[in-house]
Design a protein around this motif. Structure first.
Motif, PDB file in Angstrom:
ATOM      1  N   LEU A 385       0.825  -1.213   0.000  1.00 42.93           N
ATOM      2  CA  LEU A 385       0.000   0.000   0.000  1.00 42.93           C
ATOM      3  C   LEU A 385       0.858   1.262   0.000  1.00 42.93           C
ATOM      4  O   LEU A 385       0.458   2.288  -0.563  1.00 42.93           O
ATOM      5  CB  LEU A 385      -0.951  -0.007   1.200  1.00 42.93           C
ATOM      6  CG  LEU A 385      -2.025  -1.099   1.202  1.00 42.93           C
ATOM      7  CD1 LEU A 385      -2.928  -0.951   2.414  1.00 42.93           C
ATOM      8  CD2 LEU A 385      -2.854  -1.060  -0.085  1.00 42.93           C
ATOM      9  N   CYS A 386       2.003   1.209   0.632  1.00 44.46           N
ATOM     10  CA  CYS A 386       2.905   2.372   0.609  1.00 44.46           C
ATOM     11  C   CYS A 386       3.577   2.522  -0.752  1.00 44.46           C
ATOM     12  O   CYS A 386       3.660   3.628  -1.300  1.00 44.46           O
ATOM     13  CB  CYS A 386       3.965   2.239   1.706  1.00 44.46           C
ATOM     14  SG  CYS A 386       3.331   2.398   3.392  1.00 44.46           S
ATOM     15  N   GLY A 389       0.274   2.077  -3.550  1.00 42.22           N
ATOM     16  CA  GLY A 389      -0.926   2.869  -3.286  1.00 42.22           C
ATOM     17  C   GLY A 389      -0.656   4.310  -2.905  1.00 42.22           C
ATOM     18  O   GLY A 389      -1.605   5.085  -2.705  1.00 42.22           O
ATOM     19  N   GLY A 390       0.617   4.671  -2.777  1.00 43.84           N
ATOM     20  CA  GLY A 390       0.948   6.044  -2.450  1.00 43.84           C
ATOM     21  C   GLY A 390       0.613   6.439  -1.026  1.00 43.84           C
ATOM     22  O   GLY A 390       0.498   7.626  -0.713  1.00 43.84           O
ATOM     23  N   MET A 391       0.466   5.454  -0.133  1.00 39.37           N
ATOM     24  CA  MET A 391       0.135   5.729   1.268  1.00 39.37           C
ATOM     25  C   MET A 391       1.417   5.870   2.088  1.00 39.37           C
ATOM     26  O   MET A 391       2.489   5.381   1.701  1.00 39.37           O
ATOM     27  CB  MET A 391      -0.708   4.596   1.856  1.00 39.37           C
ATOM     28  CG  MET A 391      -1.981   4.276   1.091  1.00 39.37           C
ATOM     29  SD  MET A 391      -3.275   5.497   1.344  1.00 39.37           S
ATOM     30  CE  MET A 391      -3.799   5.076   3.010  1.00 39.37           C
ATOM     31  N   GLU A 395      -0.837   6.673   7.548  1.00 41.36           N
ATOM     32  CA  GLU A 395      -2.194   6.702   6.995  1.00 41.36           C
ATOM     33  C   GLU A 395      -2.835   5.323   6.963  1.00 41.36           C
ATOM     34  O   GLU A 395      -3.971   5.163   6.525  1.00 41.36           O
ATOM     35  CB  GLU A 395      -2.151   7.272   5.576  1.00 41.36           C
ATOM     36  CG  GLU A 395      -1.745   8.736   5.533  1.00 41.36           C
ATOM     37  CD  GLU A 395      -1.417   9.218   4.134  1.00 41.36           C
ATOM     38  OE1 GLU A 395      -1.441  10.438   3.909  1.00 41.36           O
ATOM     39  OE2 GLU A 395      -1.123   8.363   3.262  1.00 41.36           O
ATOM     40  N   VAL A 410      -7.648   2.190   6.592  1.00 45.91           N
ATOM     41  CA  VAL A 410      -6.846   3.264   5.978  1.00 45.91           C
ATOM     42  C   VAL A 410      -7.578   4.588   6.173  1.00 45.91           C
ATOM     43  O   VAL A 410      -8.789   4.628   6.428  1.00 45.91           O
ATOM     44  CB  VAL A 410      -6.603   3.015   4.471  1.00 45.91           C
ATOM     45  CG1 VAL A 410      -5.877   1.703   4.249  1.00 45.91           C
ATOM     46  CG2 VAL A 410      -7.917   3.040   3.687  1.00 45.91           C
ATOM     47  N   LYS A 414      -7.992   9.208   1.982  1.00 47.35           N
ATOM     48  CA  LYS A 414      -6.987   8.717   1.038  1.00 47.35           C
ATOM     49  C   LYS A 414      -7.434   7.441   0.314  1.00 47.35           C
ATOM     50  O   LYS A 414      -6.769   6.983  -0.617  1.00 47.35           O
ATOM     51  CB  LYS A 414      -5.681   8.412   1.773  1.00 47.35           C
ATOM     52  CG  LYS A 414      -5.098   9.577   2.557  1.00 47.35           C
ATOM     53  CD  LYS A 414      -4.539  10.643   1.639  1.00 47.35           C
ATOM     54  CE  LYS A 414      -3.870  11.760   2.427  1.00 47.35           C
ATOM     55  NZ  LYS A 414      -3.296  12.787   1.569  1.00 47.35           N
ATOM     56  N   SER A 417      -8.335   7.399  -3.778  1.00 53.04           N
ATOM     57  CA  SER A 417      -7.159   7.552  -4.635  1.00 53.04           C
ATOM     58  C   SER A 417      -6.240   6.347  -4.521  1.00 53.04           C
ATOM     59  O   SER A 417      -5.635   5.912  -5.517  1.00 53.04           O
ATOM     60  CB  SER A 417      -6.409   8.831  -4.278  1.00 53.04           C
ATOM     61  OG  SER A 417      -5.983   8.804  -2.923  1.00 53.04           O
ATOM     62  N   MET A 418      -6.150   5.770  -3.323  1.00 50.62           N
ATOM     63  CA  MET A 418      -5.310   4.578  -3.134  1.00 50.62           C
ATOM     64  C   MET A 418      -5.863   3.401  -3.936  1.00 50.62           C
ATOM     65  O   MET A 418      -5.109   2.681  -4.611  1.00 50.62           O
ATOM     66  CB  MET A 418      -5.224   4.231  -1.654  1.00 50.62           C
ATOM     67  CG  MET A 418      -4.355   3.019  -1.334  1.00 50.62           C
ATOM     68  SD  MET A 418      -5.298   1.480  -1.353  1.00 50.62           S
ATOM     69  CE  MET A 418      -6.310   1.697   0.102  1.00 50.62           C
ATOM     70  N   ARG A 421      -4.998   3.623  -7.544  1.00 55.68           N
ATOM     71  CA  ARG A 421      -3.592   3.335  -7.836  1.00 55.68           C
ATOM     72  C   ARG A 421      -3.302   1.836  -7.862  1.00 55.68           C
ATOM     73  O   ARG A 421      -2.481   1.362  -8.651  1.00 55.68           O
ATOM     74  CB  ARG A 421      -2.694   4.016  -6.799  1.00 55.68           C
ATOM     75  CG  ARG A 421      -2.614   5.524  -6.932  1.00 55.68           C
ATOM     76  CD  ARG A 421      -1.507   6.079  -6.033  1.00 55.68           C
ATOM     77  NE  ARG A 421      -1.436   7.521  -6.091  1.00 55.68           N
ATOM     78  CZ  ARG A 421      -1.955   8.337  -5.183  1.00 55.68           C
ATOM     79  NH1 ARG A 421      -2.587   7.825  -4.136  1.00 55.68           N
ATOM     80  NH2 ARG A 421      -1.832   9.640  -5.299  1.00 55.68           N
TER      81      ARG A 421
END
Length: 446
Positions: A385-386, A389-391, A395, A410, A414, A417-418, A421
């Motif tokens: 996810l990081c 997913g850009g987290m 978060e 989460v 966010k 958008s996650m 992705r």
């Protein structure tokens, strides 16, 4: 891993005086132990921390059995033992599951400690799914509630079968007149942190909210708007009242979990799960959730219906101000009601006019269609996810990995958008489904 490292890993700064004394009794004596301490004081960790030092984690047999009065406490206690991260394998067994599937999981997981409701424990002992000769520790948690719920015969049968027990630990929030002889307590140390005085912790603020009408729903709505995103339990005395109140709050836009004994096992588990991971911030419940539910960070206890007994009140407010946290309890009082005599020093709480919409909880839950069977771990999900997913790790909240799927809490703002992705992305080389988790409704057939 020492006790201080485990405590820090669980998010606490230190153990309290009761836990230190219990640990000393377990580790530095050969006597049985009775622990009397208020709800919310950390009795589960009081026995788990020293037990982790006494259990041989290189031995694959069950060495300790913890008898508990309900499935929720069994599941939560086993989860705490696993999260300690010290090599202690734990598992819960309880009615409502298929016994054969639990047996397969016992053989696969090889737990060192088993949390069990009395009837289900006897099922496994009768079928010889548990080798009793290796079980040397017997713990009975919430001993007073086990007796109140009529489990005496089941507990007596289990104790007779567990004939190799060397040490016994009994834990309770209230004092019992006597301990039945079948428990076979030997030389005993009593660790007594109970009190006959007002059991309301000093860290709990007590307030009265006056309702102009006998029907308190409008007043409850206004109070919850004042509470904002804070985590709150609303207690009622009847299942149909829980359903009515929960439905009203949902229609008003609140994020609500409903919890009572009339729901099936899966519905109850999902309701508690979403409340515990912050995806719903209001739990509307009967007194079923006033004991055996250990969820950190609950800020408000709201008595929509007055507690029927002083003991019920004590256990309700024990859901907040756990360990060294602070909390608040509110009594919503209709014109014909009065605060119970056993409640002291309540202050009137004036609700400000608030026409805003209910704030949504900070978190939401994501479903991932892969789990332990696919060799997926919490670390795999966090990294995925990081990375994809850009987290950030801040978060992402609670991650739970089950056999064939996983849930992740989460940040709500966010989540969309996650999900965009990670759509179509593989996790550990596996294609799967990522979506918002949708709890079952009462009419669901899945």
């Amino acid at each position: 891993m020492n006790t201080e490292e485990i405590i820090n890993k669980l998010g606490f700064e230190s153990t309290n005086a009761m836990q230190d004394e219990v640990a000393d009794c377990i580790l530095h004596s050969d006597k049985d132990v009775v622990v009397l301490s208020p709800t919310g004081s950390g009795k589960t960790l009081a026995f788990l921390l020293p037990l982790a030092q006494r259990i041989n984690t290189t031995d694959d047999n069950i060495q300790a059995i913890v008898i508990v009065p309900g499935r929720e406490l069994a599941m939560q206690s086993a989860a705490v033992a696993e999260k300690m991260g010290c090599g202690l394998r734990a598992m819960s067994v309880y009615g409502g599951n298929i016994t054969m599937e639990e047996h397969r999981e016992i053989k696969r997981k090889k737990p060192h400690i088993l949390f069990a409701t009395p009837g289900r424990l006897n099922d496994h002992l009768d079928k010889e799914n548990i080798n009793a000769q290796y079980v040397s520790w017997l713990i009975i948690d919430e001993f007073d509630k086990c007796l109140d719920m009529g489990f005496e015969k089941e507990m007596e049968k289990a104790v007779e079968t567990l004939s190799y027990i060397k040490r016994r630990i009994l834990l309770s929030a209230t004092k019992s007149d006597s301990i039945p002889g079948y428990v076979r307590m030997g030389r005993t140390i009593i660790v007594d942190y109970s009190s006959d005085d007002d059991n309301t912790p000093e860290r709990v603020g007590i307030f009265t909210v006056k309702s102009k009408d006998k029907d308190k729903l409008v007043t409850l709505r206004r109070l919850l708007l004042d509470c904002g995103q804070q985590s709150s339990i609303v207690f009622l005395n009847y299942r149909d009242a829980v359903e009515r109140t929960g439905l009203y709050l949902k229609e008003q836009g609140f994020s609500v979990s409903i919890f009572h004994g009339g729901l099936d096992q899966k519905q109850r588990e999902e309701a508690l799960y979403l409340f515990a991971n912050g995806s719903s911030n209001i739990l509307v419940s009967t007194d079923l959730s006033s004991r055996g539910i250990d969820i950190p960070g609950i800020q408000n206890i709201i008595h929509y219906h007055l507690p029927e007994t002083r003991e019920s009140y004590i256990h309700r407010i024990g859901r907040t101000a756990r360990w060294d946290a602070e909390g608040t309890t509110f009594f919503i009082i209709s014109p014909e009601e009065n605060i119970p005599e056993y409640v002291e020093h309540s202050e009137e709480y004036l609700i400000l006019e608030n026409s805003s919409k209910p704030p949504l909880p900070l978190m939401t839950t994501i479903y991932i269609g892969k789990g332990k069977k696919d060799k997926i771990s919490r670390g795999d999900i966090l990294g995925f996810l990081c990375r994809k997913g850009g987290m950030t790790s801040e978060e992402i909240g609670r991650i739970d990995v089950y056999e064939r799927y996983s849930y992740v809490a989460v940040r709500r703002d966010k989540a969309n958008s996650m999900l965009k992705r990670i759509k179509g992305e593989k996790i550990k080389g596996l294609r799967t489904i990522y979506n918002f988790f949708a709890p079952r409704t009462e009419d669901s057939n899945t």
